[in-house]
Design a protein around this motif. Structure first.
Motif, short mmCIF file in Angstrom:
data_model
loop_
_atom_site.label_atom_id
_atom_site.label_comp_id
_atom_site.label_asym_id
_atom_site.label_seq_id
_atom_site.Cartn_x
_atom_site.Cartn_y
_atom_site.Cartn_z
N TYR A 1 45.72 42.58 12.45
CA TYR A 1 47.11 42.18 12.20
C TYR A 1 47.34 40.79 12.78
CZ TYR A 1 52.25 42.57 12.10
OH TYR A 1 53.59 42.37 11.86
N LEU A 2 46.91 40.59 14.02
CA LEU A 2 47.17 39.31 14.70
C LEU A 2 46.39 38.16 14.06
CD1 LEU A 2 47.32 40.46 18.44
CD2 LEU A 2 49.23 39.97 16.89
N LYS A 3 45.20 38.46 13.55
CA LYS A 3 44.41 37.42 12.86
C LYS A 3 45.22 36.84 11.69
CE LYS A 3 41.14 38.85 9.95
NZ LYS A 3 41.37 38.38 8.57
N ASP A 4 45.79 37.72 10.87
CA ASP A 4 46.52 37.26 9.69
C ASP A 4 47.89 36.69 10.06
OD1 ASP A 4 44.39 38.00 8.17
OD2 ASP A 4 45.21 39.94 7.59
N PHE A 5 48.53 37.31 11.03
CA PHE A 5 49.81 36.81 11.53
C PHE A 5 49.63 35.39 12.08
CE2 PHE A 5 51.99 36.18 15.64
CZ PHE A 5 53.32 36.16 15.25
N GLY A 6 48.60 35.23 12.90
CA GLY A 6 48.37 33.94 13.56
C GLY A 6 48.03 32.84 12.56
N ALA A 7 47.20 33.17 11.58
CA ALA A 7 46.83 32.15 10.58
C ALA A 7 48.08 31.68 9.84
CB ALA A 7 45.81 32.72 9.60
N ALA A 8 49.03 32.59 9.62
CA ALA A 8 50.27 32.20 8.94
C ALA A 8 51.13 31.32 9.84
CB ALA A 8 51.05 33.44 8.50
N THR A 9 51.16 31.61 11.14
CA THR A 9 51.94 30.75 12.05
C THR A 9 51.32 29.35 12.11
OG1 THR A 9 50.71 31.28 14.09
CG2 THR A 9 52.60 32.69 13.57
N ALA A 10 49.99 29.30 12.04
CA ALA A 10 49.29 28.01 12.16
C ALA A 10 49.40 27.17 10.91
CB ALA A 10 47.82 28.26 12.50
N SER A 11 49.44 27.82 9.75
CA SER A 11 49.45 27.06 8.50
C SER A 11 50.87 26.78 7.99
CB SER A 11 48.66 27.80 7.42
OG SER A 11 49.16 29.11 7.25
N ASN A 12 51.78 27.73 8.21
CA ASN A 12 53.16 27.50 7.78
C ASN A 12 53.90 26.63 8.79
OD1 ASN A 12 54.29 29.89 5.47
ND2 ASN A 12 52.17 29.70 6.10
N GLY A 13 53.41 26.64 10.01
CA GLY A 13 53.88 25.71 11.03
C GLY A 13 52.64 25.04 11.60
N ALA A 14 52.61 24.82 12.89
CA ALA A 14 51.42 24.24 13.51
C ALA A 14 51.19 24.94 14.86
CB ALA A 14 51.59 22.75 13.70
N VAL A 15 51.32 26.26 14.83
CA VAL A 15 51.24 27.04 16.08
C VAL A 15 49.78 27.16 16.52
CG1 VAL A 15 51.66 29.31 17.12
CG2 VAL A 15 53.36 28.31 15.56
N GLY A 16 49.51 26.78 17.75
CA GLY A 16 48.16 26.90 18.30
C GLY A 16 48.04 28.08 19.24
N LEU A 17 49.18 28.61 19.67
CA LEU A 17 49.18 29.74 20.63
C LEU A 17 50.50 30.50 20.48
CD1 LEU A 17 48.49 31.28 23.38
CD2 LEU A 17 49.56 29.34 24.55
N TYR A 18 50.39 31.83 20.51
CA TYR A 18 51.58 32.67 20.58
C TYR A 18 51.32 33.77 21.59
CZ TYR A 18 48.69 35.62 17.57
OH TYR A 18 47.65 36.35 17.07
N HIS A 19 52.40 34.32 22.12
CA HIS A 19 52.28 35.47 23.02
C HIS A 19 53.02 36.64 22.41
CE1 HIS A 19 50.80 32.71 26.09
NE2 HIS A 19 51.89 31.97 25.99
N ILE A 20 52.43 37.82 22.46
CA ILE A 20 53.11 39.04 21.98
C ILE A 20 53.34 39.93 23.21
CG2 ILE A 20 53.03 41.03 20.42
CD1 ILE A 20 52.79 38.41 18.88
N GLU A 21 54.60 40.18 23.50
CA GLU A 21 54.95 40.95 24.70
C GLU A 21 54.21 42.30 24.71
OE1 GLU A 21 58.96 41.09 27.11
OE2 GLU A 21 59.08 42.44 25.40
N ASN A 22 53.67 42.62 25.87
CA ASN A 22 52.95 43.89 26.12
C ASN A 22 51.64 44.03 25.34
OD1 ASN A 22 55.01 44.77 27.82
ND2 ASN A 22 56.18 45.58 26.09
N LEU A 23 51.18 42.95 24.71
CA LEU A 23 49.96 43.08 23.90
C LEU A 23 48.91 42.01 24.17
CD1 LEU A 23 48.46 44.62 21.69
CD2 LEU A 23 49.65 43.24 19.98
N THR A 24 49.27 40.74 23.96
CA THR A 24 48.24 39.69 24.12
C THR A 24 47.99 39.46 25.61
OG1 THR A 24 49.95 37.99 23.84
CG2 THR A 24 48.65 38.59 21.90
N PRO A 25 46.81 38.96 25.97
CA PRO A 25 46.39 38.98 27.37
C PRO A 25 47.34 38.30 28.36
CG PRO A 25 44.65 38.09 25.96
CD PRO A 25 45.78 38.42 25.08
N GLU A 26 47.79 37.08 28.01
CA GLU A 26 48.66 36.39 28.97
C GLU A 26 50.05 37.02 29.05
OE1 GLU A 26 46.78 32.99 27.18
OE2 GLU A 26 47.55 31.80 28.84
#
Lengths: 430, 146
Positions: A249-274
């Motif tokens: 899910y995050l692979k496809d979500f992230g690719a969309a954030t990066a291509s539709n915007g220019a997101v290099g990093l996102y955090h998902i509460e209670n899920l992603t490591p940081e």
């Protein structure tokens, strides 16, 4: 001679001044100038030795790139830890092309492919088939660990490594990736710093059902552009563990954030490591808020323009897998196509359907009985980059359908939700 | 006459015509067609950017907020500079993005390009400058709209 603003070690300064040759000095100057523009404090050591290069295609127009690569080879420079590459551009066996398209691909467009791959081998290409945008798949054997410093450029891979793995990499351009990998250093700024990894946006997911990752990522990318979003409310739908389903899910979500915007990093509460480690202390004090509900997702979905030359005609080519499909996704799509055809009583898919995955995943999958079943449906499995396929102007007349928001953004392909696309492929009346 | 001052990325003097994009310029989409066809000029091919689509930007001052799009962008700019069909200046209203920064640096260090780049000119700069305006760019990062 360039006067660096950042602090360099004696060894780095010596390289800049030519102690290890003029070519290596230019590589160093490029990285130092690049870092200086972003007020980098220093050059820091890359801790994950394998590189990944975004430029995998032997486009004839890239003459300066081949010249630079030649200069690096002649100077005896290479990536010591080896590197993987983005996908190859063409596969005539599994992605049908007209004779004219083939001619254009083989001569004008990617006529330098073999020459370029020979250069890459000399510079440290890991394996003959190390070509995938999802270099972080375990089958690709280029998996960084949390906290690793990288020199990558592929936007979806940088986004995944930063967000899902917790590695550190800036959103670099091609060439900067190989220069950093050769030197073993990258300038410390942006997403390499704790401050740069803080979120300027709190995104509140307030939907009544699990959001489609491609549309959710698109909405966030369009809103936050290159900023870091901290997403709350998504764990309700995808859980609090990074299991196979969550990372797909995050692979496809992230690719969309990066291509539709220019997101290099996102955090998902209670899920992603940081986010798990630091929680909402990752938010800057004056963060902005963006609430996403069902209506907002629908608004974004409906805003996508249809770029087909003949928009009233049905689609005639389907690409699934941008970024490349994981083994789980490949199995899911194959099952869905086979079962969907059983339901509709049809034997073959309604139009040319191409699934894209990493070469080692493909190799594993073709050994299974399920692959034989997939072939019987008329669908094909490839490891190319569908984006590069569309570089051929003759392909513009094709009406490409895709569930990938990245492919939609960079080409004339039309976006379809998974379910809609599946219905079309198997000929279900809706 | 309006005057703006930005940060010098790569210095130079220029007097000539401005071409203005109010949205981020997609480097790959803008330049790829001209590069592939070995063109003598860059005619902007990005249909998603109505501000500059179809315009000749070779030798002009391209005024923009930032660049966007594929991370091959830096290399694409390097290719355009090596062909000598680049805009003479890139004038950014915002801080330069990492892809354009890489492109300018690759062009200067590896191609010996004299492409002028100034960033951080401010939002007001893009609100003021119009396509077709004559502008003068000085070595210290001053941009005058004449």
């Amino acid at each position: 001679m360039y006067q660096p603003k950042m602090k360099l070690t004696k060894e780095q300064l010596a390289i800049l001044n030519g102690s290890e040759g003029a070519t290596k000095a230019k590589v160093m100057e490029t990285l130092v100038r690049y870092g200086d523009l972003f007020d980098a404090s220093e050059l820091v050591k890359i801790t994950h030795s394998e590189g990944h290069l975004v430029t995998s295609f032997g486009l004839s127009l890239l003459k300066p790139v081949y010249r630079v690569m030649d200069e690096l080879i002649k100077a005896g420079l290479k990536v010591e830890g080896g590197f993987t590459m983005d996908p190859r551009p063409v596969d005539f066996e599994n992605v049908k092309c007209s004779p004219l398209e083939k001619l254009l691909f083989s001569t004008v467009l990617y006529g330098k492919q073999n020459f370029y791959e020979e250069q890459l081998k000399k510079l440290g290409l890991k394996e003959e088939d190390a070509f995938s945008c999802a270099c972080y798949f375990k089958q690709m054997k280029n998996v960084p660990k949390k906290g690793d410093i990288l020199s990558w450029a592929e936007s979806s891979a940088v986004n995944y490594a930063n967000s899902v793995i917790g590695a550190r990499c800036n959103r670099n351009s091609g060439m900067i990736d190989i220069f950093g990998s050769i030197l073993g250093y990258v300038p410390k700024f942006g997403l390499l710093t704790d401050e740069g990894r803080k979120a300027k946006w709190k995104v509140i997911v307030n939907t009544t059902k699990k959001p489609i990752p491609q549309i959710l990522g698109s909405a966030i990318g369009i809103k936050v552009m290159e900023d870091v979003p901290y997403v709350v409310g998504l764990d309700k739908w995808i859980g609090t563990e990074l299991n196979d389903a969550a990372v797909d899910y995050l692979k496809d979500f992230g690719a969309a954030t990066a291509s539709n915007g220019a997101v290099g990093l996102y955090h998902i509460e209670n899920l992603t490591p940081e986010a798990k480690e630091l929680g909402n202390s990752l938010l800057v004090d004056d963060y902005k808020e963006y609430v996403i509900d069902d209506e907002e997702l629908e608004r974004v979905y409906k805003s996508y323009p249809v770029m087909w030359l003949k928009p009233d005609k049905p689609g005639n080519l389907v690409f699934i897998g941008c970024p490349h499909l994981s083994m789980n996704q490949l199995n899911e799509w194959t099952d869905a196509i086979i079962n969907g055809l059983k339901e509709t009583g049809k034997k073959k898919v309604t139009c040319q359907t191409v699934l894209c995955t990493a070469p080692p995943v493909r190799e594993e999958f073709v050994k299974t009985d399920k692959y034989k079943e997939l072939l019987k449906t008329g669908a094909r499995l490839t490891s190319i980059c569908p984006l590069m396929y569309t570089s051929n102007p003759l392909t513009k007349k094709r009406r490409i359908m895709t569930p990938s928001n990245k492919l939609r953004t960079y080409t004339m392909a039309k976006y379809f939700k998974d379910e809609e696309l599946l219905n079309y492929i198997v000929g279900k009346e809706v | 006459m309006a005057t703006f001052k930005g940060r010098v990325i790569n210095p130079g003097y220029y007097k000539g015509e401005a071409v203005v994009s109010h949205q981020g310029v997609n480097t790959l989409a803008t330049f790829q067609k001209s590069a592939l066809s070995n063109a003598k000029n860059v005619i902007v091919a990005d249909q998603n950017n109505p501000d500059i689509f179809g315009k000749n930007i070779t030798g002009k001052a391209l005024c923009l907020p930032q660049t966007i799009g594929s991370t091959t962008g830096g290399m694409v700019l390097q290719v355009i500079c090596s062909m000598g069909i680049n805009p003479s200046c890139m004038l950014f209203s915002q801080k330069i993005d990492s892809l354009a920064a890489a492109g300018v640096i690759l062009s200067v260090v590896w191609e010996g390009s004299d492409i002028i780049a100034i960033d951080d000119l401010g939002e007001e700069f893009l609100n003021t400058v119009k396509t077709g305006d004559t502008i003068e760019v000085k070595e210290d990062g001053t941009v005058e709209i004449i």
